[in-house]
Design an enzyme around this catalytic site. Structure first.
Site, PDB file in Angstrom:
ATOM      1  N   HIS A 159      -8.480   6.782  64.568  1.00  0.00           N
ATOM      2  CA  HIS A 159      -7.443   6.345  65.579  1.00  0.00           C
ATOM      3  C   HIS A 159      -6.993   7.189  66.635  1.00  0.00           C
ATOM      4  O   HIS A 159      -5.341   6.880  67.562  1.00  0.00           O
ATOM      5  CB  HIS A 159      -6.725   5.890  64.559  1.00  0.00           C
ATOM      6  CG  HIS A 159      -6.872   5.323  63.375  1.00  0.00           C
ATOM      7  ND1 HIS A 159      -7.604   3.966  63.080  1.00  0.00           N
ATOM      8  CD2 HIS A 159      -7.568   6.163  62.539  1.00  0.00           C
ATOM      9  CE1 HIS A 159      -7.370   4.195  61.656  1.00  0.00           C
ATOM     10  NE2 HIS A 159      -7.255   4.904  61.694  1.00  0.00           N
ATOM     11  N   SER A 280      -7.906  10.709  96.145  1.00  0.00           N
ATOM     12  CA  SER A 280      -7.546   9.367  96.508  1.00  0.00           C
ATOM     13  C   SER A 280      -7.291   9.575  98.005  1.00  0.00           C
ATOM     14  O   SER A 280      -6.777  10.342  98.972  1.00  0.00           O
ATOM     15  CB  SER A 280      -5.778   9.157  95.762  1.00  0.00           C
ATOM     16  OG  SER A 280      -5.084   8.390  96.831  1.00  0.00           O
ATOM     17  N   LYS A 286      -4.783  14.018  94.117  1.00  0.00           N
ATOM     18  CA  LYS A 286      -5.301  13.403  93.054  1.00  0.00           C
ATOM     19  C   LYS A 286      -6.981  13.878  93.589  1.00  0.00           C
ATOM     20  O   LYS A 286      -7.221  14.107  94.149  1.00  0.00           O
ATOM     21  CB  LYS A 286      -5.681  11.573  93.176  1.00  0.00           C
ATOM     22  CG  LYS A 286      -4.439  11.187  92.451  1.00  0.00           C
ATOM     23  CD  LYS A 286      -3.831  10.769  91.572  1.00  0.00           C
ATOM     24  CE  LYS A 286      -5.139  10.062  90.413  1.00  0.00           C
ATOM     25  NZ  LYS A 286      -4.687   8.838  90.449  1.00  0.00           N
ATOM     26  N   GLU A 293     -16.118   6.447  85.215  1.00  0.00           N
ATOM     27  CA  GLU A 293     -15.676   5.189  85.076  1.00  0.00           C
ATOM     28  C   GLU A 293     -16.354   4.327  85.672  1.00  0.00           C
ATOM     29  O   GLU A 293     -16.469   3.111  85.136  1.00  0.00           O
ATOM     30  CB  GLU A 293     -14.018   5.016  86.099  1.00  0.00           C
ATOM     31  CG  GLU A 293     -12.959   6.375  85.538  1.00  0.00           C
ATOM     32  CD  GLU A 293     -11.443   6.028  87.067  1.00  0.00           C
ATOM     33  OE1 GLU A 293     -10.980   5.715  87.691  1.00  0.00           O
ATOM     34  OE2 GLU A 293     -11.405   7.195  87.008  1.00  0.00           O
TER      35      GLU A 293
END
Ligand code: ARG
Length: 495
Positions: A159, A280, A286, A293
């Site tokens: 969980h 970024s 970043k 991804e």
């Protein structure tokens, strides 16, 4: 006769409209099957000669012409023509340009319907084999990673909550188990793909004395299809491959998702080398895990391809329908996507920097050894349900007083339950806790080492199987421009 497609123009008076040609033609994508188409034609021509439907001279002319076309394809000098509609008619048309009349005998006893079924099966057998090998490489690398980190403790989650201590090696071995099943599925799928459909004709076989077994032998298929209607209208090989690829992509995507999570500042379990990260354009600080991804995101294309083909097939009456030409683009894209994802994994894994201290620190809070304490009481004869309740009260106490399980004194423990003794503190030692979990398949460093060894042996076995049932010598010779293997001896010659 209208100057229409020479392969089927006989009954037509007017030429096909350009917009029809554009929609009907598949050459833009089925050209990917060109080597398979040529290999299938050579096998077919050899069989025609063996049953005296083709003279030796014509067979040699056809074979030489086809080899020359394969060479042009390899050197990028072959002209694919949209007016020739698809790969089959491009090859046959180019053969006629080269050798004239004899080319007209190649299509004896054959239809594009069984031809495309064969091409697709050859293509799938090859791609499944290559992908299997590429995936074994990933598996072997993951096993190395698991072995190197067999004793690095980390929290295991359920969980998304810290649950119990495991080892990083154990976590990685979970993906090894998944990918081993994926290779197994690729292999299993390949056995059903490698069935030879020629001799099915357009749908009703052929009255000619074709030797189907001989074509199968030439192309190193161990079986031939059972029913001609099914053989020309079945796309199970593509559907099954897409199913296998979809499951593989689920696994890749889940692993990628964990990499994304572990790479966050909140977790900080791993970092990726600069070469595998991106920045970024707006936020200078970043460093993003774009590749994991994308691995996660690309699963969508593969699932989509499976849905698309299931939908194309579900309402089709027997036998061939042109709808089925829609099988190729999703299939090709899905395979390309899966291979790209599998192909980048080894480099991604090598670029991953593990942070063992962060992993271990994450074990300090969250009462991850509560179950170990319950098991400790069980070892003292306390029924598990009761032990669960006792430790639950201890956790509640700890939570209210902001204390960890190891921060209670023996007196305090005895107030909760008098069966606690000195060895309680041993139950709270992470390394000991892990080494106790040594059942087969468990997280103990010793168990991880054993699973890694077994997995390595399993992977080697799968690799051997992949090597055995792959593309035929005929196809392999065509790709690299080597001399073709001699025709298989006919049964008469053999006896
Ligand atoms: N390009 C076609 C396909 O991929 C080949 C089979 C064509 N057969 C036919 N009867 N038009 O499905």
């Amino acid at each position: 006769m209208a100057e229409n497609n020479s392969a089927w123009g006989g009954r037509f008076e007017a030429k096909t409209a350009k917009i029809v040609e554009a929609m009907n033609a598949s050459i833009a994508f089925d050209r990917a099957l060109v080597y398979e188409d040529i290999a299938g034609s050579i096998a077919h021509a050899r069989m025609l000669e063996s049953v005296s439907l083709l003279s030796a001279d014509d067979r040699v002319a056809i074979e030489d012409g086809l080899v020359a076309i394969a060479n042009e394809v390899r050197t990028n000098t072959f002209q694919f023509r949209i007016d020739r509609e698809d790969v089959h008619m491009n090859v046959e048309g180019a053969l006629a340009d080269r050798i004239g009349q004899a080319a007209g005998r190649l299509h004896t006893g054959r239809s594009r319907n069984d031809q495309v079924a064969l091409d697709l099966r050859l293509w799938l057998r090859r791609e499944l084999t290559i992908l299997g090998h590429e995936l074994s490489e990933v598996v072997n690398l993951l096993i190395d990673v698991a072995q190197d980190h067999a004793a690095v403790p980390m929290p295991g989650y359920t969980h998304m909550q810290r649950a119990q201590p495991i080892t990083f090696g154990h976590h990685i071995m979970a993906y090894v188990a998944m990918f081993l099943r994926d290779i197994d599925r690729l292999l299993d799928c390949r056995t059903r793909v490698a069935v030879m459909p020629l001799g099915s004709g357009a749908l009703a076989g052929s009255p000619l004395p074709l030797d189907r077994q001989r074509v199968a032998k030439e192309l190193e298929f161990s079986e031939i299809t059972l029913n001609s209607l099914d053989a020309v209208s079945d796309r199970d090989p593509a559907l099954e491959t897409l199913s296998v690829l979809s499951i593989l992509m689920v696994h890749i995507s889940r692993m990628a998702e964990e990499f994304v999570i572990w790479n966050t500042q909140e977790f900080g379990f791993v970092e990726f080398a600069d070469t595998f990260s991106t920045g970024s354009s707006l936020m200078p600080q970043k460093k993003n895990p774009d590749i994991p991804e994308l691995l996660r995101g690309k699963s969508g294309r593969v699932f989509g391809a499976l849905q698309a083909l299931l939908t194309v097939m579900k309402g089709l009456p027997l036998a061939y329908n042109k709808d089925m030409q829609e099988d190729k683009e999703p299939l090709f894209d899905a395979m390309k996507t899966a291979r790209q994802c599998v192909g980048i994994l080894p480099e991604l894994l090598k670029s991953m920097i593990l942070k063992p201290k962060r992993l271990k620190d994450a074990l300090r809070d969250g009462y991850l050894l509560a179950t170990d304490v319950a098991d400790y009481l069980v070892n003292k004869g306390v029924p598990f349900r009761e032990a669960h309740g006792i430790v639950g009260r201890l956790v509640a106490l700890g939570l209210s007083e902001k204390r960890r399980l190891g921060e209670f004194s023996l007196e305090e423990l005895r107030e909760v339950d008098e069966r606690f003794d000195e060895s309680y503190f041993e139950a709270l030692d992470i390394e000991r806790s892990l080494s106790r979990r040594k059942l087969h398949g468990g997280p103990a460093p010793s168990a991880v080492a054993t699973s890694a060894r077994l997995a390595w042996r399993h992977a080697a076995g799968l690799t051997r199987q992949l090597e055995a049932g792959g593309p035929s010598a005929l196809e392999r010779a065509l790709w690299i421009g080597a001399e073709l293997p001699a025709p298989v001896p006919s049964d008469k010659a053999a006896t």
